[in-house]
Design an enzyme around this catalytic site. Structure first.
Site, PDB file in Angstrom:
ATOM      1  N   ASP A   1       0.742  -1.102  -0.010  1.00  0.00           N
ATOM      2  CA  ASP A   1      -0.077  -0.011   0.035  1.00  0.00           C
ATOM      3  C   ASP A   1       0.902   1.160  -0.095  1.00  0.00           C
ATOM      4  O   ASP A   1       1.939   1.382   0.716  1.00  0.00           O
ATOM      5  CB  ASP A   1      -0.896  -0.062   1.246  1.00  0.00           C
ATOM      6  CG  ASP A   1      -2.322   0.726   0.864  1.00  0.00           C
ATOM      7  OD1 ASP A   1      -2.303   1.864   0.726  1.00  0.00           O
ATOM      8  OD2 ASP A   1      -3.185  -0.119   0.777  1.00  0.00           O
ATOM      9  N   LYS A  26      -6.214  -1.868   6.795  1.00  0.00           N
ATOM     10  CA  LYS A  26      -6.508  -2.352   5.185  1.00  0.00           C
ATOM     11  C   LYS A  26      -7.152  -3.595   4.971  1.00  0.00           C
ATOM     12  O   LYS A  26      -7.151  -3.835   3.832  1.00  0.00           O
ATOM     13  CB  LYS A  26      -4.861  -2.229   4.418  1.00  0.00           C
ATOM     14  CG  LYS A  26      -4.356  -0.772   4.557  1.00  0.00           C
ATOM     15  CD  LYS A  26      -5.049  -0.026   3.777  1.00  0.00           C
ATOM     16  CE  LYS A  26      -4.277   1.453   3.688  1.00  0.00           C
ATOM     17  NZ  LYS A  26      -4.820   2.496   2.821  1.00  0.00           N
ATOM     18  N   ARG A  79     -16.198   9.180  -0.480  1.00  0.00           N
ATOM     19  CA  ARG A  79     -15.329   7.866  -0.198  1.00  0.00           C
ATOM     20  C   ARG A  79     -16.007   7.389   1.091  1.00  0.00           C
ATOM     21  O   ARG A  79     -16.457   8.031   2.022  1.00  0.00           O
ATOM     22  CB  ARG A  79     -13.787   8.347   0.057  1.00  0.00           C
ATOM     23  CG  ARG A  79     -12.957   7.011   0.453  1.00  0.00           C
ATOM     24  CD  ARG A  79     -11.634   7.507   0.249  1.00  0.00           C
ATOM     25  NE  ARG A  79     -10.835   6.632   0.984  1.00  0.00           N
ATOM     26  CZ  ARG A  79      -9.578   6.713   1.505  1.00  0.00           C
ATOM     27  NH1 ARG A  79      -8.934   7.409   0.416  1.00  0.00           N
ATOM     28  NH2 ARG A  79      -8.788   6.186   2.184  1.00  0.00           N
ATOM     29  N   ASP A 135      -1.426  -0.197  -4.967  1.00  0.00           N
ATOM     30  CA  ASP A 135      -2.426   0.618  -5.133  1.00  0.00           C
ATOM     31  C   ASP A 135      -2.550   1.845  -5.736  1.00  0.00           C
ATOM     32  O   ASP A 135      -3.413   2.344  -6.326  1.00  0.00           O
ATOM     33  CB  ASP A 135      -3.629   0.276  -3.990  1.00  0.00           C
ATOM     34  CG  ASP A 135      -3.078   0.582  -2.680  1.00  0.00           C
ATOM     35  OD1 ASP A 135      -1.670   1.063  -2.640  1.00  0.00           O
ATOM     36  OD2 ASP A 135      -3.856   0.736  -1.546  1.00  0.00           O
ATOM     37  N   SER A 144      -6.801   4.035  -2.109  1.00  0.00           N
ATOM     38  CA  SER A 144      -6.900   2.563  -1.624  1.00  0.00           C
ATOM     39  C   SER A 144      -8.045   1.868  -2.050  1.00  0.00           C
ATOM     40  O   SER A 144      -8.072   0.637  -2.640  1.00  0.00           O
ATOM     41  CB  SER A 144      -6.468   2.304  -0.170  1.00  0.00           C
ATOM     42  OG  SER A 144      -5.059   2.488   0.011  1.00  0.00           O
ATOM     43  N   ASP A 196     -14.894   4.801   3.490  1.00  0.00           N
ATOM     44  CA  ASP A 196     -14.390   4.092   4.881  1.00  0.00           C
ATOM     45  C   ASP A 196     -14.363   5.139   5.699  1.00  0.00           C
ATOM     46  O   ASP A 196     -14.609   4.514   7.091  1.00  0.00           O
ATOM     47  CB  ASP A 196     -12.976   3.509   4.514  1.00  0.00           C
ATOM     48  CG  ASP A 196     -11.899   4.788   3.980  1.00  0.00           C
ATOM     49  OD1 ASP A 196     -12.373   5.932   3.575  1.00  0.00           O
ATOM     50  OD2 ASP A 196     -10.662   4.338   3.720  1.00  0.00           O
TER      51      ASP A 196
END
Length: 559
Positions: free
Chosen positions: A28, A361, A286, A471, A81, A288
């Site tokens: 990552d 992650k 986004r 990523d 990501s 998350d």
């Protein structure tokens, strides 16, 4: 797919055998940039990745991990990501969050859907609250989208609007919050001139207020709830500009970690608590770092912190943040419909799959890889393992993170013989890179490289194949640069640290004793990107990819 002729069965690859264990390693935040002192990957001791890069040129490629290659509006948009893992897993390029919102705002479609009509019912007698990241970073939100939304809702009946801002400093330069607040204040002033009661009501830094993820620290969300919903915070100001300037003047203050504040009127009362009958929209596209707040806003049964008061509101997200949880249940813009992911295809073709990362992650190698879908495709053929991340500290304090533990679990999965694919994400380069601590990021890159060695050693033992990729970029460039590539300096002649992702390409490396000796990277794909990886992995498992997937990166030369 709806057509009667559709089949999940993948055709056999004409030249590549089945039955080889395949390790897919995602580093990552590991991009490729010019080697200098601010390229932590270059500075760090990374003998394993160096050997992959320098060993066999036909087994190492750079691919695009930003902009249009991952479904974002333009090539000025940094990858992230979420879209990166979507592309890696889906094998095709889908219009992503920001692009979907752009399209819906430009067409006006955003105002025609059920989500907007739902919140609109509060406009006559209630307040519309907009909560989200105030930034033009384009990773979680964009200021211009907020500006268009403010214009659109005010033209469609919103009479009272309160904006609850979260300052960035992570995807944009630290200190840029002041300019963003000034811009927003000017827009709200124009709305007030048109008779709309519009103002900023609360704020705080994104990493300290509201925007936690993966249930790492509910106190972050609680601080946001207290300020945004209850109108309570340790700092009270007459204006957001005064708030940000004052709080930034404190020792070691930065935009990411500003403490929560509320704006008060002349009587000292908060100008914008959320009350019964109000509407709330979380403006980030986004997912998350909005999911936890969405749970607090939507769930009646909620015990992660004491909400004290739970107003009866109409709540919608800019997008739906979790398709499996159907959260939020109302949203302004429909998410990309990602179907037929490589993970689902492979499982349906008998590929036993192990996926692992640490908490920060874990969702990327599972949920995002699988097309924004939670859970297993087939629990008898899959195992997903989450290693708990450190909590209560910033990642530069312990930059090794859980790389060793992840690598050991991957090694054990490979050696067990139970799995055909072992997929991991090593978060170090990204999570430590985001702290802006160059020294710690160098340590983080070394730790990730050591983890790769453990996994590749296991691949060697089982006669398997590896594909190592990333990523998006981050750790390879830790400074802001001018157009000629030289580091920018601040007013004190210190370098301006870059805490965001980058626009750099990322590597794809293949190898292992199980790799057919004739396999090499193709040279006929004009602009290879992350979405090309899925077909490549399918080939390594001995299958041809579906016809509509982005092309495989590899070809097999006849010996």
């Amino acid at each position: 797919m709806g057509s009667s002729g559709f089949s999940w069965t993948l055709p056999d690859h004409p030249k590549l055998p089945k039955g080889k264990s395949v390790a897919v390693v995602v580093l990552d935040g590991w991009g490729e940039a010019n080697p200098d002192q601010y390229n932590c990957i270059h500075v760090a001791q990374t003998p394993v990745m160096d050997s992959l890069k320098n060993g066999a040129p036909e087994k190492w490629r750079l691919v695009k991990a930003h902009g249009t290659a991952v479904g974002l509006p333009s090539d000025d948009d940094m990858g992230n990501s979420e879209v990166g893992h979507n592309a890696l897993g889906a094998g095709r390029i889908f219009a992503q969050g920001a692009k979907l919102v752009d399209q819906a705002l430009a067409s006006g479609k955003i105002y025609d859907g059920d989500g907007f009509n739902y919140i609109k019912e509060s406009f006559e007698s209630g307040t519309l609250h907009l909560i989200g990241l105030l930034s033009d970073g384009g990773v979680h939100s964009r200021l211009d989208q907020l500006q268009l939304l403010l214009k659109g809702v005010s033209e469609r009946g919103a009479k009272k609007i309160r904006v609850h801002i979260l300052t960035d400093g992570r995807d944009v330069l630290d200190g840029s919050s002041i300019g963003f607040v000034e811009t927003l204040e000017n827009d709200l002033l124009e709305l007030r001139a048109k008779g709309v009661d519009a103002q900023i009501a609360s704020g705080g830094g994104r990493m300290y207020v509201t925007m936690d993820r993966y249930e790492n620290d509910w106190d972050v969300v609680k601080r946001g709830w207290d300020a945004q919903v209850l109108g309570e915070a340790p700092y009270k100001f007459k204006s957001a500009l005064e708030a940000v300037k004052t709080l930034r003047a404190q020792p070691k203050a930065n935009d990411q970690y500003l403490p929560p504040f509320v704006i008060v009127d002349d009587s000292g009362n908060a100008v914008g608590p959320v009350l019964d009958g109000d509407a709330v929209v979380t403006i980030n596209f986004r997912a998350d770092r909005m999911v936890m707040l969405a749970k607090a806003l939507e769930y009646a049964d909620f015990d992660n912190f004491d909400r004290v008061r739970v107003p009866k509101i109409r709540y919608a997200g800019m997008l739906q943040y979790d398709g499996e949880l159907k959260l939020p249940s109302r949203y302004l813009v429909s998410p990309p419909e990602i179907d037929r992911t490589s993970g689902e295809y492979l499982v349906k073709n008998g590929i036993r799959t192990f996926a692992c990362s640490e908490t920060v992650k874990f969702g990327h190698v599972t949920f995002f890889w699988n097309g924004n879908r939670s859970g297993y495709f087939d629990a008898t053929k899959e195992e997903y393992v989450e290693v708990p991340s450190d909590s209560g500290i910033t990642f530069n304090v312990a930059p090794n993170m859980k790389a060793l533990e992840i690598a050991e679990k991957a090694r054990d999965a490979l050696l067990s013989g139970k799995f055909d694919q072992v997929r991991v994400n090593l978060p170090n380069g990204d999570m430590v890179g985001h702290t802006g601590d160059i020294e710690a990021t160098v340590v983080a890159c070394k730790a990730a490289d050591e983890a790769v060695k453990i996994i590749l050693d296991a691949v060697e033992q089982v006669g398997g194949i590896y594909l190592v990729t990333a990523d998006h970029g981050n750790a390879e460039d830790m400074v802001k640069r001018n157009k000629s590539g030289k580091p920018l300096l601040d007013k004190n002649d210190r370098i301006q640290i870059l805490t965001s992702h980058t626009l750099q390409p990322v590597p794809v490396a293949i190898g292992g004793p199980g790799l057919h000796p004739g396999v090499k990277f193709r040279n006929d794909i004009q602009t290879p990107g992350l979405a090309n990886v899925a077909a490549t992995v399918m080939n390594l498992h001995g299958f041809e990819a579906p016809a509509d997937y982005e092309q495989t990166l590899i070809e097999v030369a006849d010996n």
